[in-house]
Enzyme design. Structure first.
Site, short mmCIF file in Angstrom:
data_model
loop_
_atom_site.label_atom_id
_atom_site.label_comp_id
_atom_site.label_asym_id
_atom_site.label_seq_id
_atom_site.Cartn_x
_atom_site.Cartn_y
_atom_site.Cartn_z
N HIS A 283 0.81 -1.23 0.00
CA HIS A 283 0.00 0.00 0.00
C HIS A 283 0.84 1.27 0.00
O HIS A 283 0.68 2.14 -0.85
CB HIS A 283 -0.91 0.01 1.24
CG HIS A 283 -1.88 -1.11 1.27
ND1 HIS A 283 -2.91 -1.22 0.38
CD2 HIS A 283 -1.98 -2.19 2.09
CE1 HIS A 283 -3.60 -2.32 0.64
NE2 HIS A 283 -3.05 -2.92 1.67
O1 RIB Z 1 -5.07 -0.06 4.54
C1 RIB Z 1 -3.68 -0.02 4.41
C2 RIB Z 1 -3.10 1.14 5.15
O2 RIB Z 1 -3.37 1.03 6.55
C3 RIB Z 1 -1.56 1.17 5.03
O3 RIB Z 1 -1.09 2.49 5.09
C4 RIB Z 1 -1.13 0.41 6.26
O4 RIB Z 1 0.20 0.76 6.68
C5 RIB Z 1 -2.14 0.89 7.27
O5 RIB Z 1 -1.69 2.16 7.77
#
Ligand code: RIB
Ligand code: CA
Length: 311
Positions: free
Chosen positions: A242
């Site tokens: 992500h």
């Molecule tokens: O949903 C994914 C996000 O939530 C990413 O940034 C992960 O590190 C959490 O913060």
């Protein structure tokens, strides 16, 4: 060759995928990281602050770290957990552990540090890799800063419009501080949203994770961190990316296709979702496609030039 550098503030809740993104940012030739702010999210604020400081020490980055608020603006913190415990492992870095840190966060709280950095560095981008708490606090205290920020880029929400689903998935960064999301969306700032589908589709498969170990010390660290990172949307032995997708946009925006959208936060089961609809023009843009091959090239390119202090 002259490379124009983007002044950047990174607000982050490290976290395994945050750690990978931060290390990538350290080695991106066109970024000038002015400030790192910890935010409560994946883990509590003490842990995310310490983890951010550790990465700066490990990679000898002379970047100030400012500690964020201890939790969401108006609600209790819910960290990223699954039936096995923390999504990111006990201390937030999977199976990677370290002794401690030498440095402390700067005196200023994150939102104040952001405010001063925006005065000092024109054209600063703010990249948010966790809940939007600190940026929302900045905009509450200094609404005029919305125009000083070049772009707020945040990882969050979903690309698909899930409004009609009975039980839409509440993406972590968006759902943990919904009031902050609303404040940021209504601030008038230019915004780019990197939704969660990219981090799921551009996952690092187990076979590649195994090979990371033999690339360099950073590859070994990524491999160890990934051992206990269970995103839930990718197989346990694979790793979601992500926050790497979000930093990839800041480093190389041409990897992404954006569309202007109207975007609102809708409460569902006391959590919530982002609902975006295409618009002719808008200060809010949603990433709708990514060059996956280009993303992987960037991922391995930055990994290969990274060096810990011990190398
Ligand atoms: O949903 C994914 C996000 O939530 C990413 O940034 C992960 O590190 C959490 O913060
Ligand atoms: Ca994160």
């Amino acid at each position: 060759m002259y490379i124009e550098k983007t002044p950047l503030i990174i607000d982050t809740d490290p976290g395994v995928d945050d750690a990978v993104a931060l290390i990538q940012a350290f080695y991106a030739p066109n970024l000038d990281i002015k400030l790192i702010c910890s935010t409560a999210g994946n883990l509590g604020i003490e842990t995310t602050t310490r983890n951010a400081i550790h990465l700066c020490e490990l990679y000898e980055q002379n970047i100030p770290v400012a500690q964020g608020l201890p939790g969401p603006l108006y609600r209790d913190l819910e960290t990223a957990t699954n039936p096995h415990g923390s999504v990111h492992g006990k201390m937030g870095f999977g199976k990677y552990v370290y002794d401690g840190v030498k440095n402390s966060p700067i005196e200023l709280p994150a939102y104040e540090a952001m405010h001063y950095a925006l005065q000092l560095y024109k054209g600063t981008t703010i990249l948010v890799l966790g809940p939007l708490t600190n940026v929302a606090k900045l905009l509450l205290e200094y609404p005029e800063d919305a125009k000083r920020i070049k772009t707020i880029v945040f990882m969050g929400g979903t690309k698909e419009n899930v409004l009609m689903e009975d039980n839409p998935y509440p993406e972590f960064n968006i759902s943990r501080d919904p009031e902050a999301v609303d404040i940021v969306l209504k601030s008038g700032a230019d915004i780019v949203i990197i939704p969660m589908e990219f981090g799921h589709n551009a996952y690092i498969p187990q076979a590649e994770i195994k090979k990371l170990k033999s690339i360099n010390k950073t590859g070994e660290i990524f491999h160890t961190m990934y051992q206990d990172y269970k995103d839930g949307h990718v197989k346990d032995e694979d790793a979601a990316t992500h926050d790497s997708c979000a930093i990839a946009y800041v480093i190389e925006p041409t990897l992404f296709k954006l569309e202007p959208v109207t975007c609102e936060f809708i409460y569902r089961n006391d959590k919530g979702i982002l609902v975006s609809n295409l618009a002719k023009e808008s200060n809010i843009k949603l990433a709708i496609d990514m060059d996956y091959a280009g993303f992987k090239n960037l991922y391995y390119g930055l990994l290969s030039v990274s060096k810990t202090k011990d190398e």
